[in-house]
Enzyme design. Structure first.
Site, PDB file in Angstrom:
ATOM      1  N   ASN A   1     -26.652 -15.814 -60.598  1.00 39.44           N
ATOM      2  CA  ASN A   1     -26.941 -14.402 -60.318  1.00 39.44           C
ATOM      3  C   ASN A   1     -28.364 -14.058 -60.742  1.00 39.44           C
ATOM      4  O   ASN A   1     -28.871 -14.548 -61.757  1.00 39.44           O
ATOM      5  CB  ASN A   1     -25.909 -13.467 -60.967  1.00 39.44           C
ATOM      6  CG  ASN A   1     -25.762 -13.630 -62.453  1.00 39.44           C
ATOM      7  OD1 ASN A   1     -25.950 -14.718 -62.992  1.00 39.44           O
ATOM      8  ND2 ASN A   1     -25.409 -12.559 -63.137  1.00 39.44           N
TER       9      ASN A   1
ATOM     10  N   GLU B   1     -30.788 -10.754 -61.279  1.00 38.99           N
ATOM     11  CA  GLU B   1     -30.765  -9.295 -61.404  1.00 38.99           C
ATOM     12  C   GLU B   1     -32.159  -8.708 -61.260  1.00 38.99           C
ATOM     13  O   GLU B   1     -33.167  -9.432 -61.152  1.00 38.99           O
ATOM     14  CB  GLU B   1     -30.119  -8.912 -62.741  1.00 38.99           C
ATOM     15  CG  GLU B   1     -28.671  -9.395 -62.797  1.00 38.99           C
ATOM     16  CD  GLU B   1     -27.909  -8.955 -64.034  1.00 38.99           C
ATOM     17  OE1 GLU B   1     -28.523  -8.437 -64.990  1.00 38.99           O
ATOM     18  OE2 GLU B   1     -26.674  -9.133 -64.033  1.00 38.99           O
TER      19      GLU B   1
ATOM     20  N   CYS C   1     -25.487 -11.810 -56.427  1.00 40.97           N
ATOM     21  CA  CYS C   1     -24.488 -12.635 -57.113  1.00 40.97           C
ATOM     22  C   CYS C   1     -24.807 -14.116 -56.956  1.00 40.97           C
ATOM     23  O   CYS C   1     -25.455 -14.545 -55.994  1.00 40.97           O
ATOM     24  CB  CYS C   1     -23.101 -12.385 -56.530  1.00 40.97           C
ATOM     25  SG  CYS C   1     -22.436 -10.752 -56.834  1.00 40.97           S
TER      26      CYS C   1
ATOM     27  N   GLU D   1     -22.810 -16.517 -56.090  1.00 42.97           N
ATOM     28  CA  GLU D   1     -22.201 -17.118 -54.900  1.00 42.97           C
ATOM     29  C   GLU D   1     -23.113 -16.973 -53.690  1.00 42.97           C
ATOM     30  O   GLU D   1     -23.312 -17.915 -52.921  1.00 42.97           O
ATOM     31  CB  GLU D   1     -20.857 -16.433 -54.581  1.00 42.97           C
ATOM     32  CG  GLU D   1     -19.793 -16.619 -55.653  1.00 42.97           C
ATOM     33  CD  GLU D   1     -19.812 -15.548 -56.731  1.00 42.97           C
ATOM     34  OE1 GLU D   1     -20.906 -15.034 -57.060  1.00 42.97           O
ATOM     35  OE2 GLU D   1     -18.745 -15.224 -57.260  1.00 42.97           O
TER      36      GLU D   1
ATOM     37  N   CYS E   1     -16.766 -11.360 -55.895  1.00 44.64           N
ATOM     38  CA  CYS E   1     -16.674  -9.930 -55.539  1.00 44.64           C
ATOM     39  C   CYS E   1     -16.414  -9.807 -54.040  1.00 44.64           C
ATOM     40  O   CYS E   1     -16.538 -10.778 -53.281  1.00 44.64           O
ATOM     41  CB  CYS E   1     -17.940  -9.189 -55.948  1.00 44.64           C
ATOM     42  SG  CYS E   1     -19.336  -9.466 -54.836  1.00 44.64           S
TER      43      CYS E   1
ATOM     44  N   CYS F   1     -19.267 -10.958 -51.711  1.00 42.28           N
ATOM     45  CA  CYS F   1     -19.382 -12.425 -51.655  1.00 42.28           C
ATOM     46  C   CYS F   1     -18.257 -13.028 -50.833  1.00 42.28           C
ATOM     47  O   CYS F   1     -18.466 -14.000 -50.106  1.00 42.28           O
ATOM     48  CB  CYS F   1     -19.411 -13.019 -53.054  1.00 42.28           C
ATOM     49  SG  CYS F   1     -20.972 -12.697 -53.895  1.00 42.28           S
TER      50      CYS F   1
HETATM   51  N1  THU Z   1     -21.731 -11.421 -60.415  1.00 41.42           N
HETATM   52  C1  THU Z   1     -21.806 -12.619 -59.770  1.00 41.42           C
HETATM   53  O1  THU Z   1     -22.836 -13.294 -59.783  1.00 41.42           O
HETATM   54  N2  THU Z   1     -20.698 -13.046 -59.107  1.00 41.42           N
HETATM   55  C2  THU Z   1     -19.514 -12.385 -59.056  1.00 41.42           C
HETATM   56  O2  THU Z   1     -18.585 -12.838 -58.407  1.00 41.42           O
HETATM   57  C3  THU Z   1     -19.343 -11.123 -59.780  1.00 41.42           C
HETATM   58  C4  THU Z   1     -20.568 -10.570 -60.411  1.00 41.42           C
HETATM   59  C5  THU Z   1     -22.919 -10.967 -61.159  1.00 41.42           C
HETATM   60  C6  THU Z   1     -23.626  -9.790 -60.564  1.00 41.42           C
HETATM   61  C7  THU Z   1     -24.308  -9.204 -61.777  1.00 41.42           C
HETATM   62  O3  THU Z   1     -25.529  -9.891 -62.004  1.00 41.42           O
HETATM   63  C8  THU Z   1     -23.366  -9.551 -62.939  1.00 41.42           C
HETATM   64  O4  THU Z   1     -22.529 -10.583 -62.457  1.00 41.42           O
HETATM   65  C9  THU Z   1     -22.513  -8.391 -63.414  1.00 41.42           C
HETATM   66  O5  THU Z   1     -21.827  -7.811 -62.369  1.00 41.42           O
END
Ligand code: THU
Length: 169
Positions: free
Chosen positions: A70, A72, A81, A83, A121, A124
């Site tokens: 991930n 940000e 994310c 994925e 999520c 994704c």
């Molecule tokens: N996140 C992911 O990378 N994958 C997921 O399936 C759920 C959430 C990340 C997004 C964000 O950077 C952090 O987790 C908190 O939501």
């Protein structure tokens, strides 16, 4: 007692999702290696805001493993994310290779791997579905938790009533 909705419903149907849970040692070698790649990929996460580090690893039909994590941003909604980072990188670098499996692992703010896995999520799931649909290849999904690896053979198990390009015909 029946409600009006029960009386007038034309029919109901059930959607059943089956998820298999394995210990790491029970997993086939290729799956275990993919989960380990996802665990390692958490180290490349850029998550200064959530402190939630997610790693993903995709195995392609020719055996290549692509990783993602991930990423940000100070403008929070721009985060991507693990994925999607992983799948977009895989498809951008190897557009002729179907993705056959995707592993996901996450570490919390204390840097510990989670006991229970995180499922992808909704956004994704839709992207994973598009990759399956694009290559006509189901993707085995491996969700790592320290208490077990949860496995499904297609994203359709986690995303019932899928919307794909064919729905627009
Ligand atoms: N996140 C992911 O990378 N994958 C997921 O399936 C759920 C959430 C990340 C997004 C964000 O950077 C952090 O987790 C908190 O939501």
């Amino acid at each position: 007692m029946c409600s009006l909705i029960d009386i007038y419903v034309m029919k109901t149907y059930e959607i059943v999702s089956k998820v298999s849970v394995y210990t790491m040692s029970e997993l086939p070698e290729a799956d275990r290696q993919l989960v380990e790649a996802a665990m390692e990929a958490t180290a490349t996460s850029y998550a200064p805001y959530s402190l939630f580090k997610v790693g993903a690893a995709a195995r392609l039909a020719n055996g290549t493993v692509c990783r993602g994590s991930n990423q940000e941003n100070a403008s929070y909604p721009l985060a991507l994310c693990a994925e999607r980072t992983c799948l977009f990188a895989a498809n951008a670098n190897h557009p002729d290779q179907p993705v056959v499996a995707l592993a996901i692992a996450a570490r919390n703010a204390q840097n510990e791997f989670l006991t229970q896995p995180i499922p992808p999520c909704g956004a994704c799931r839709q992207v994973i579905l598009e990759v399956e649909d694009r290559y006509k290849q189901p993707i085995r999904i491996l969700l790592y938790g320290t208490e077990g690896v949860h496995v499904v053979d297609t994203i359709k198990t986690l995303l019932p009533l899928q919307f794909v390009a064919d729905n627009m015909k």
